[in-house]
Design a protein around this motif. Sequence first.
Motif, short mmCIF file in Angstrom:
data_model
loop_
_atom_site.label_atom_id
_atom_site.label_comp_id
_atom_site.label_asym_id
_atom_site.label_seq_id
_atom_site.Cartn_x
_atom_site.Cartn_y
_atom_site.Cartn_z
N SER A 46 0.83 -1.19 0.00
CA SER A 46 0.00 0.00 0.00
C SER A 46 0.87 1.24 0.00
CB SER A 46 -0.91 0.00 1.23
OG SER A 46 -1.78 -1.12 1.20
N PRO A 47 0.49 2.24 -0.82
CA PRO A 47 1.33 3.45 -0.95
C PRO A 47 1.60 4.11 0.39
CG PRO A 47 -0.41 3.42 -2.59
CD PRO A 47 -0.71 2.31 -1.66
N ARG A 48 2.82 4.57 0.54
CA ARG A 48 3.21 5.26 1.77
C ARG A 48 3.76 6.63 1.42
NH1 ARG A 48 7.33 1.50 4.84
NH2 ARG A 48 8.34 1.57 2.80
N GLY A 49 3.25 7.65 2.09
CA GLY A 49 3.78 8.99 1.88
C GLY A 49 3.33 9.59 0.57
N THR A 50 4.07 10.58 0.11
CA THR A 50 3.73 11.31 -1.11
C THR A 50 4.28 10.58 -2.33
OG1 THR A 50 5.76 12.60 -1.08
CG2 THR A 50 3.88 13.47 0.19
N PRO A 51 3.79 10.92 -3.52
CA PRO A 51 4.37 10.31 -4.73
C PRO A 51 5.86 10.58 -4.86
CG PRO A 51 2.27 11.37 -5.25
CD PRO A 51 2.61 11.75 -3.83
N GLU A 52 6.29 11.77 -4.46
CA GLU A 52 7.73 12.08 -4.52
C GLU A 52 8.52 11.16 -3.61
OE1 GLU A 52 5.43 15.37 -6.06
OE2 GLU A 52 5.31 14.26 -4.18
N GLN A 53 7.96 10.86 -2.42
CA GLN A 53 8.65 9.93 -1.52
C GLN A 53 8.69 8.52 -2.10
OE1 GLN A 53 6.19 10.74 1.93
NE2 GLN A 53 7.85 11.86 2.95
N SER A 54 7.62 8.12 -2.78
CA SER A 54 7.60 6.80 -3.40
C SER A 54 8.63 6.72 -4.53
CB SER A 54 6.20 6.50 -3.94
OG SER A 54 5.27 6.35 -2.88
N ALA A 55 8.76 7.79 -5.31
CA ALA A 55 9.77 7.80 -6.37
C ALA A 55 11.17 7.69 -5.78
CB ALA A 55 9.64 9.08 -7.19
#
Length: 443
Positions: A46-55
Amino acid sequence: MVRANNQDSGYAGDHLFLVADGMGGHAGGDVASALVTRDLAKLDESPRGTPEQSAERLRRALLTANTMLRDTVKEHHELAGLGTTFVGFLTVGEQLALAHIGDSRLYLFRDGELRQITKDHTFVQRLVDSGRITEEEAQYHPRRSVLMRVLGDVESSPEIDTMVLDTRPDDIWLLCSDGLCGYVGDDDIEKILRRRRSLQGAVDDLIDKSLSHGAPDNVTVVLVERTPTAELEHEDLYAPASAQRPGDTLEIGGRLFEDDDPVAVPADDEAEVQGAKNPRFVGSAANAPQLRDGTTNTGRTRLANRRRIRRLPAVEESHFEARADEYLAELLAETRRANRRRRAMWLLGVVAVLAALGGALLFGYQWTQTRYFVGTDGDTVIIYQGVNQDLGSLSLYSVAEDTGIPLDALDGLERRTIQRTLGASSLQEAREIVVRLGSVPDA
């Protein structure tokens, strides 16, 4: 010819989708793509944090995987030179967190138009960016398979491109290895996606198109469509993996849903996260991976007898060049030499065509001089050599004999006949024609 071992790997899960194309010979390429794919699959949660953090998470994970590949080569020296490309993204709400290195690509099909999102990290792409060659010339460049950036034992800290992308309903995201984009043009890919009836059907058509164009490489395609969850039943959430084709040609269909809402990341970054329920591996990474429920999931195998038609020059296996500046100078010199050779061949071709035309004209002129005709210059009967034709200012006939017979001495019918001319195959035949006029003494 398709390589016997499959050096591609692909993955489609709940939130992570990727393609990796290995390089480094028979043993190294498949190992590199499989290791990276199975290691990165741990991020499918499951996604964690912001999209920038995921990148950024993707970027760090790829650097860690790069170190793993280097350590693997230290333990297994026969794998020296192994490497792999990577293109993949995590879904975070209505956005994608993308990471990319190498020449595997991500495309976006939106509103009926296809657009390439990633830029190849290849030598020919540098030539295109610098204006030295065109996009069309890049497709046939002899060094189009040379990679300038890859994961592997060639560089300790490779540069990895990351970006955050917005999505819209009905967007289709296409991830692929160069087995597809190296042989199927963007226009053809766009046409296939426009007329699709299903994601799986589109994947099959893309694979078929690549094979019909003579792709000798492994071909891996992942299609991901943003579709509202409400439109699908539960059992449809995971599209079945398509069959593997001859030579381990691979494909995956997948969907991206709107309910991928990000989960806040605690300060200690130790929150328990639910992993992917049914991840799907294909290619080298599909070596019976264990799922969380204890089962395995790989692509089904189906044999297909298809005729291969080679229309493009074969792409040599991708390889990395670490000393980019020296290699660039060497290839630029080679490109200049190739350009000079092409110009020389073009000039030789022009000279050959002109020589052929000149020879044909000379032969034609020589043939005309074997012919004769009886005519008049307006005053007397003349025997001419050649044919009664002009090429511009060039006459194809000349006076062979002036008989001295006045044109007025002939009767009306004979005069009109001579004015229209009478052809002869030889000088003797022309003289006989004059004799028959009854107006010339024997010679």
